[in-house]
Write a protein that holds these residues in place. Structure first.
Motif, PDB file in Angstrom:
ATOM      1  N   GLY A 163       0.820  -1.224   0.000  1.00 26.33           N
ATOM      2  CA  GLY A 163       0.000   0.000   0.000  1.00 26.33           C
ATOM      3  C   GLY A 163       0.845   1.261   0.000  1.00 26.33           C
ATOM      4  N   TYR A 164       0.173   2.389   0.192  1.00 24.81           N
ATOM      5  CA  TYR A 164       0.865   3.681   0.141  1.00 24.81           C
ATOM      6  C   TYR A 164       1.874   3.798   1.277  1.00 24.81           C
ATOM      7  N   CYS A 165       2.913   4.582   1.025  1.00 24.29           N
ATOM      8  CA  CYS A 165       3.974   4.787   2.013  1.00 24.29           C
ATOM      9  C   CYS A 165       3.590   6.010   2.857  1.00 24.29           C
ATOM     10  N   MET A 166       2.708   5.763   3.827  1.00 21.35           N
ATOM     11  CA  MET A 166       2.085   6.875   4.551  1.00 21.35           C
ATOM     12  C   MET A 166       3.080   7.669   5.407  1.00 21.35           C
ATOM     13  N   GLU A 167       4.046   6.959   5.996  1.00 24.30           N
ATOM     14  CA  GLU A 167       4.974   7.678   6.878  1.00 24.30           C
ATOM     15  C   GLU A 167       5.778   8.705   6.076  1.00 24.30           C
ATOM     16  N   GLN A 168       6.043   8.373   4.805  1.00 20.47           N
ATOM     17  CA  GLN A 168       6.820   9.317   3.995  1.00 20.47           C
ATOM     18  C   GLN A 168       5.991  10.543   3.617  1.00 20.47           C
ATOM     19  N   LEU A 169       4.679  10.362   3.560  1.00 17.12           N
ATOM     20  CA  LEU A 169       3.814  11.503   3.273  1.00 17.12           C
ATOM     21  C   LEU A 169       3.737  12.440   4.483  1.00 17.12           C
ATOM     22  N   ILE A 170       3.726  11.839   5.670  1.00 18.81           N
ATOM     23  CA  ILE A 170       3.671  12.655   6.892  1.00 18.81           C
ATOM     24  C   ILE A 170       4.964  13.469   7.048  1.00 18.81           C
ATOM     25  N   MET A 171       6.101  12.797   6.730  1.00 18.98           N
ATOM     26  CA  MET A 171       7.364  13.512   6.910  1.00 18.98           C
ATOM     27  C   MET A 171       7.493  14.602   5.850  1.00 18.98           C
ATOM     28  N   GLY A 172       7.743  15.804   6.317  1.00 17.74           N
ATOM     29  CA  GLY A 172       7.790  16.947   5.409  1.00 17.74           C
ATOM     30  C   GLY A 172       6.444  17.634   5.245  1.00 17.74           C
ATOM     31  N   SER A 173       5.407  17.124   5.932  1.00 14.32           N
ATOM     32  CA  SER A 173       4.084  17.760   5.775  1.00 14.32           C
ATOM     33  C   SER A 173       3.895  18.913   6.765  1.00 14.32           C
ATOM     34  N   GLU A 174       4.904  19.206   7.545  1.00 14.36           N
ATOM     35  CA  GLU A 174       4.946  20.412   8.387  1.00 14.36           C
ATOM     36  C   GLU A 174       3.732  20.556   9.306  1.00 14.36           C
ATOM     37  N   GLY A 175       3.300  19.455   9.875  1.00 16.81           N
ATOM     38  CA  GLY A 175       2.208  19.520  10.843  1.00 16.81           C
ATOM     39  C   GLY A 175       0.845  19.757  10.225  1.00 16.81           C
ATOM     40  N   THR A 176       0.722  19.592   8.908  1.00  7.77           N
ATOM     41  CA  THR A 176      -0.574  19.845   8.260  1.00  7.77           C
ATOM     42  C   THR A 176      -1.397  18.569   8.084  1.00  7.77           C
ATOM     43  N   LEU A 177      -0.744  17.400   8.163  1.00  8.46           N
ATOM     44  CA  LEU A 177      -1.474  16.139   7.906  1.00  8.46           C
ATOM     45  C   LEU A 177      -1.584  15.268   9.149  1.00  8.46           C
ATOM     46  N   GLY A 178      -0.900  15.617  10.209  1.00  8.87           N
ATOM     47  CA  GLY A 178      -0.970  14.799  11.410  1.00  8.87           C
ATOM     48  C   GLY A 178       0.008  15.313  12.450  1.00  8.87           C
ATOM     49  N   ILE A 179      -0.249  14.940  13.692  1.00  7.65           N
ATOM     50  CA  ILE A 179       0.676  15.304  14.770  1.00  7.65           C
ATOM     51  C   ILE A 179       1.478  14.053  15.118  1.00  7.65           C
ATOM     52  N   ILE A 180       2.766  14.128  14.918  1.00  6.59           N
ATOM     53  CA  ILE A 180       3.634  12.973  15.205  1.00  6.59           C
ATOM     54  C   ILE A 180       3.846  12.917  16.718  1.00  6.59           C
ATOM     55  N   THR A 181       3.575  11.746  17.299  1.00  2.00           N
ATOM     56  CA  THR A 181       3.729  11.628  18.749  1.00  2.00           C
ATOM     57  C   THR A 181       4.876  10.678  19.123  1.00  2.00           C
ATOM     58  N   LYS A 182       5.266   9.827  18.185  1.00  2.00           N
ATOM     59  CA  LYS A 182       6.308   8.829  18.492  1.00  2.00           C
ATOM     60  C   LYS A 182       6.935   8.371  17.179  1.00  2.00           C
ATOM     61  N   ALA A 183       8.210   7.971  17.233  1.00  2.00           N
ATOM     62  CA  ALA A 183       8.862   7.497  16.002  1.00  2.00           C
ATOM     63  C   ALA A 183       9.790   6.335  16.306  1.00  2.00           C
ATOM     64  N   THR A 184       9.835   5.381  15.392  1.00  2.00           N
ATOM     65  CA  THR A 184      10.847   4.329  15.454  1.00  2.00           C
ATOM     66  C   THR A 184      11.946   4.719  14.470  1.00  2.00           C
ATOM     67  N   LEU A 185      13.118   5.015  15.030  1.00  2.00           N
ATOM     68  CA  LEU A 185      14.210   5.577  14.233  1.00  2.00           C
ATOM     69  C   LEU A 185      15.274   4.522  13.948  1.00  2.00           C
ATOM     70  N   LYS A 186      15.929   4.660  12.809  1.00  2.00           N
ATOM     71  CA  LYS A 186      16.989   3.703  12.454  1.00  2.00           C
ATOM     72  C   LYS A 186      18.298   4.083  13.137  1.00  2.00           C
TER      73      LYS A 186
END
Ligand SMILES: Cc1cc2nc3c(=O)[nH]c(=O)nc-3n(C[C@H](O)[C@H](O)[C@H](O)COP(=O)(O)OP(=O)(O)OC[C@H]3O[C@@H](n4cnc5c(N)ncnc54)[C@H](O)[C@@H]3O)c2cc1C
Length: 468
Positions: A196-219
């Motif tokens: 399916g769609y790569c939703m996390e990549q859409l959120i990143m760079g969306s500058e708080g317009t598409l969702g509020i990020i509360t937690k991240a699993t980082l590499k």
């Protein structure tokens, strides 16, 4: 722009019930603190009507649901270091602070990942990884003061992007509160995925317009044990700039290639009071960082790089210490010595076009009446340049007209090279007009449709990136 309801006593009472009275503030001195981010021009400031501090995704979701119910906008704020007016509540309403979501929840060195809440300072993530012998490769110059949620929302770049990529390349998955108040996990801890769609990549760079990020699993990556910073000093910008493509082609795989023009070399050394050798009054600095897992490899690459710099016409090539990075990190702050009001551009062009772009900007910059010619520092190895303009004693009218004329020239040139307005700072409220002018209509229309589908009441960060 849409008209929203004002924050009412009923909304405040419901917010207090959800978050606790102490986490909902309306005192004028508190509101005043959040009228701006790194923006220095008072004309761009906007006061919020209330400030809220949720401590979890659940509390964040409750705030978002209430704002949908009362039709009040929310501007999310991390460290407030935005250089694009991203954290300014341009439509009033609530400023939502992520600072209470400030825990590193897990570090797993077998699985090479770390789970952190959005309000953790970037530098604390870097330190935690380093202390265990690992690397979190996101590294904006503002790492001491920005939060990881802000980095994710802006897709921050920084000093290591040449080798490791930008923030979006450091992420497995995100926990996000949607604009209608649902909590979702997007992405997964997988090396590959075509589900399916790569939703996390859409959120990143969306500058708080598409969702509020509360937690991240980082590499995480293994931390290369050998590192060297090399400083090449030039007295001719053209020679410094022409060297960059040679480094890229030499197979050295540097971690960073950073450029500071002479105005920055003088300005930052004054700001951090560092004028010892190797300081050169007429110098233009190129800093190259090499990291390896093998000492011999580092020596070999350093020799190769030194020869390259000398052949390109460097007047001095030397091993640099942390003070050179302190200079580079303080470029932005040093501008305060010159002008209370300034602005920073973030143009990005293909790497093979950056030398010509900087030369073009230096040439056209001469005709503008700014108190100092456009100052340029650049993450030059990834094509991203920051141009700083200073207002000094110019009148508001002179400032606005000249900034606009300068931008039109620079952006037209950059787009003709295949470039874009912003490489890492985002569009925010600052470049709204230019986003509308330079983005192809069909592409902008798609972005607006996504925004409307996700956020039908335009609750999250309105007045940013584009107007709906
Ligand atoms: C001295 C200095 C140096 C800098 N150097 C760099 C650099 O090298 N590279 C670089 O990329 N940037 C740099 N920046 C710009 C800035 O630090 C980055 O844009 C950073 O990512 C912003 O993080 P923040 O936590 O301060 O976010 P904020 O400024 O608070 O917010 C930025 C944007 O993200 C949104 N946001 C914040 N948190 C969240 C969240 N949890 N969920 C959804 N949206 C959210 C906000 O609404 C806003 O639109 C620099 C700034 C300064 C002042």
């Amino acid at each position: 722009m849409k008209k929203y309801n004002k924050v009412s006593p009923e909304l405040l009472a419901e917010l207090e019930a959800a978050l606790g009275k102490e986490n909902v503030q309306t005192e004028p001195e508190v509101l005043d603190r959040y009228k701006t981010d790194e923006e220095t021009d008072p004309k761009m400031f906007h006061l919020p009507e209330a400030v809220v501090r949720p401590a979890s995704a659940e509390e964040t979701a409750a705030v978002v649901k209430l704002c949908n119910k009362y039709d009040v906008p929310i501007t999310v704020r991390g460290g407030g270091t935005s250089l694009a007016d991203g954290a300014i509540p341009v439509c009033g309403g609530l400023v939502l602070l992520t600072e209470r979501m400030n825990k590193i929840l897990e570090m797993n060195t077998d699985g090479l990942y770390m789970i952190a809440e959005a309000g953790v300072r970037t530098v604390d993530i870097q330190k935690k990884a380093n202390e265990a012998g690992y690397l979190y490769a996101g590294d904006p110059c503002s790492a001491e003061s920005c939060l990881i949620g802000g980095n994710l929302a802006t897709n921050a770049g920084g000093n290591k992007a040449v080798r490791y990529g930008v923030t979006r390349n450091q992420v497995y998955s995100l926990e996000v509160v949607t604009p209608t108040g649902e909590i979702v996990e997007v992405g997964s801890r997988l090396k590959k995925c075509s589900t399916g769609y790569c939703m996390e990549q859409l959120i990143m760079g969306s500058e708080g317009t598409l969702g509020i990020i509360t937690k991240a699993t980082l590499k995480l990556l293994p931390l290369p044990p050998y590192r060297l910073d090399l400083l090449a000093i030039f007295d001719d910008p053209a020679k410094a700039l022409d060297m960059v493509p040679l480094i890229a082609k030499a197979g050295i795989n540097p971690t960073s290639i950073e450029y500071m023009d002479n105005s920055y070399v003088r300005g930052t050394s004054e700001y951090i009071e560092f004028k010892d050798p190797p300081y050169k009054e007429n110098g233009i600095y190129v800093i190259v960082t090499l990291e390896t897992f093998n000492e011999d490899e580092l020596d070999m690459k350093m020799e190769q790089l030194s020869s390259l710099c000398e052949e390109a016409g460097a007047i001095d090539v030397l091993e640099a210490d942390d003070r050179i990075w302190a200079m580079r990190r303080n470029c932005q702050e040093s501008v305060r010595l010159i002008s209370l009001i300034s602005l920073t551009d973030d143009v990005v062009v293909p790497v093979d076009k950056i030398a010509d772009t900087i030369k073009y900007i230096m040439k056209i910059g001469e005709k503008y009446p700014f108190p100092v010619p456009a100052k340029i520092n650049a993450h030059i190895g990834d094509g991203n340049l920051h141009i700083v303009l200073c207002k000094g004693e110019l009148s508001d009218k002179e400032w606005e007209e000249n900034v606009h004329a300068f931008h039109e020239e620079v952006y037209e040139y950059a787009y003709a090279q295949g470039g874009r307005l912003a490489g890492e700072h985002g569009i925010g409220a600052k470049k709204l007009g230019y986003m509308a002018e330079f983005t192809p209509a069909a592409e902008l229309d798609l972005m607006k449709k996504i925004k409307l589908a996700w956020d039908p009441k335009l609750i999250l960060n309105p007045g940013k990136i584009f107007e709906c």
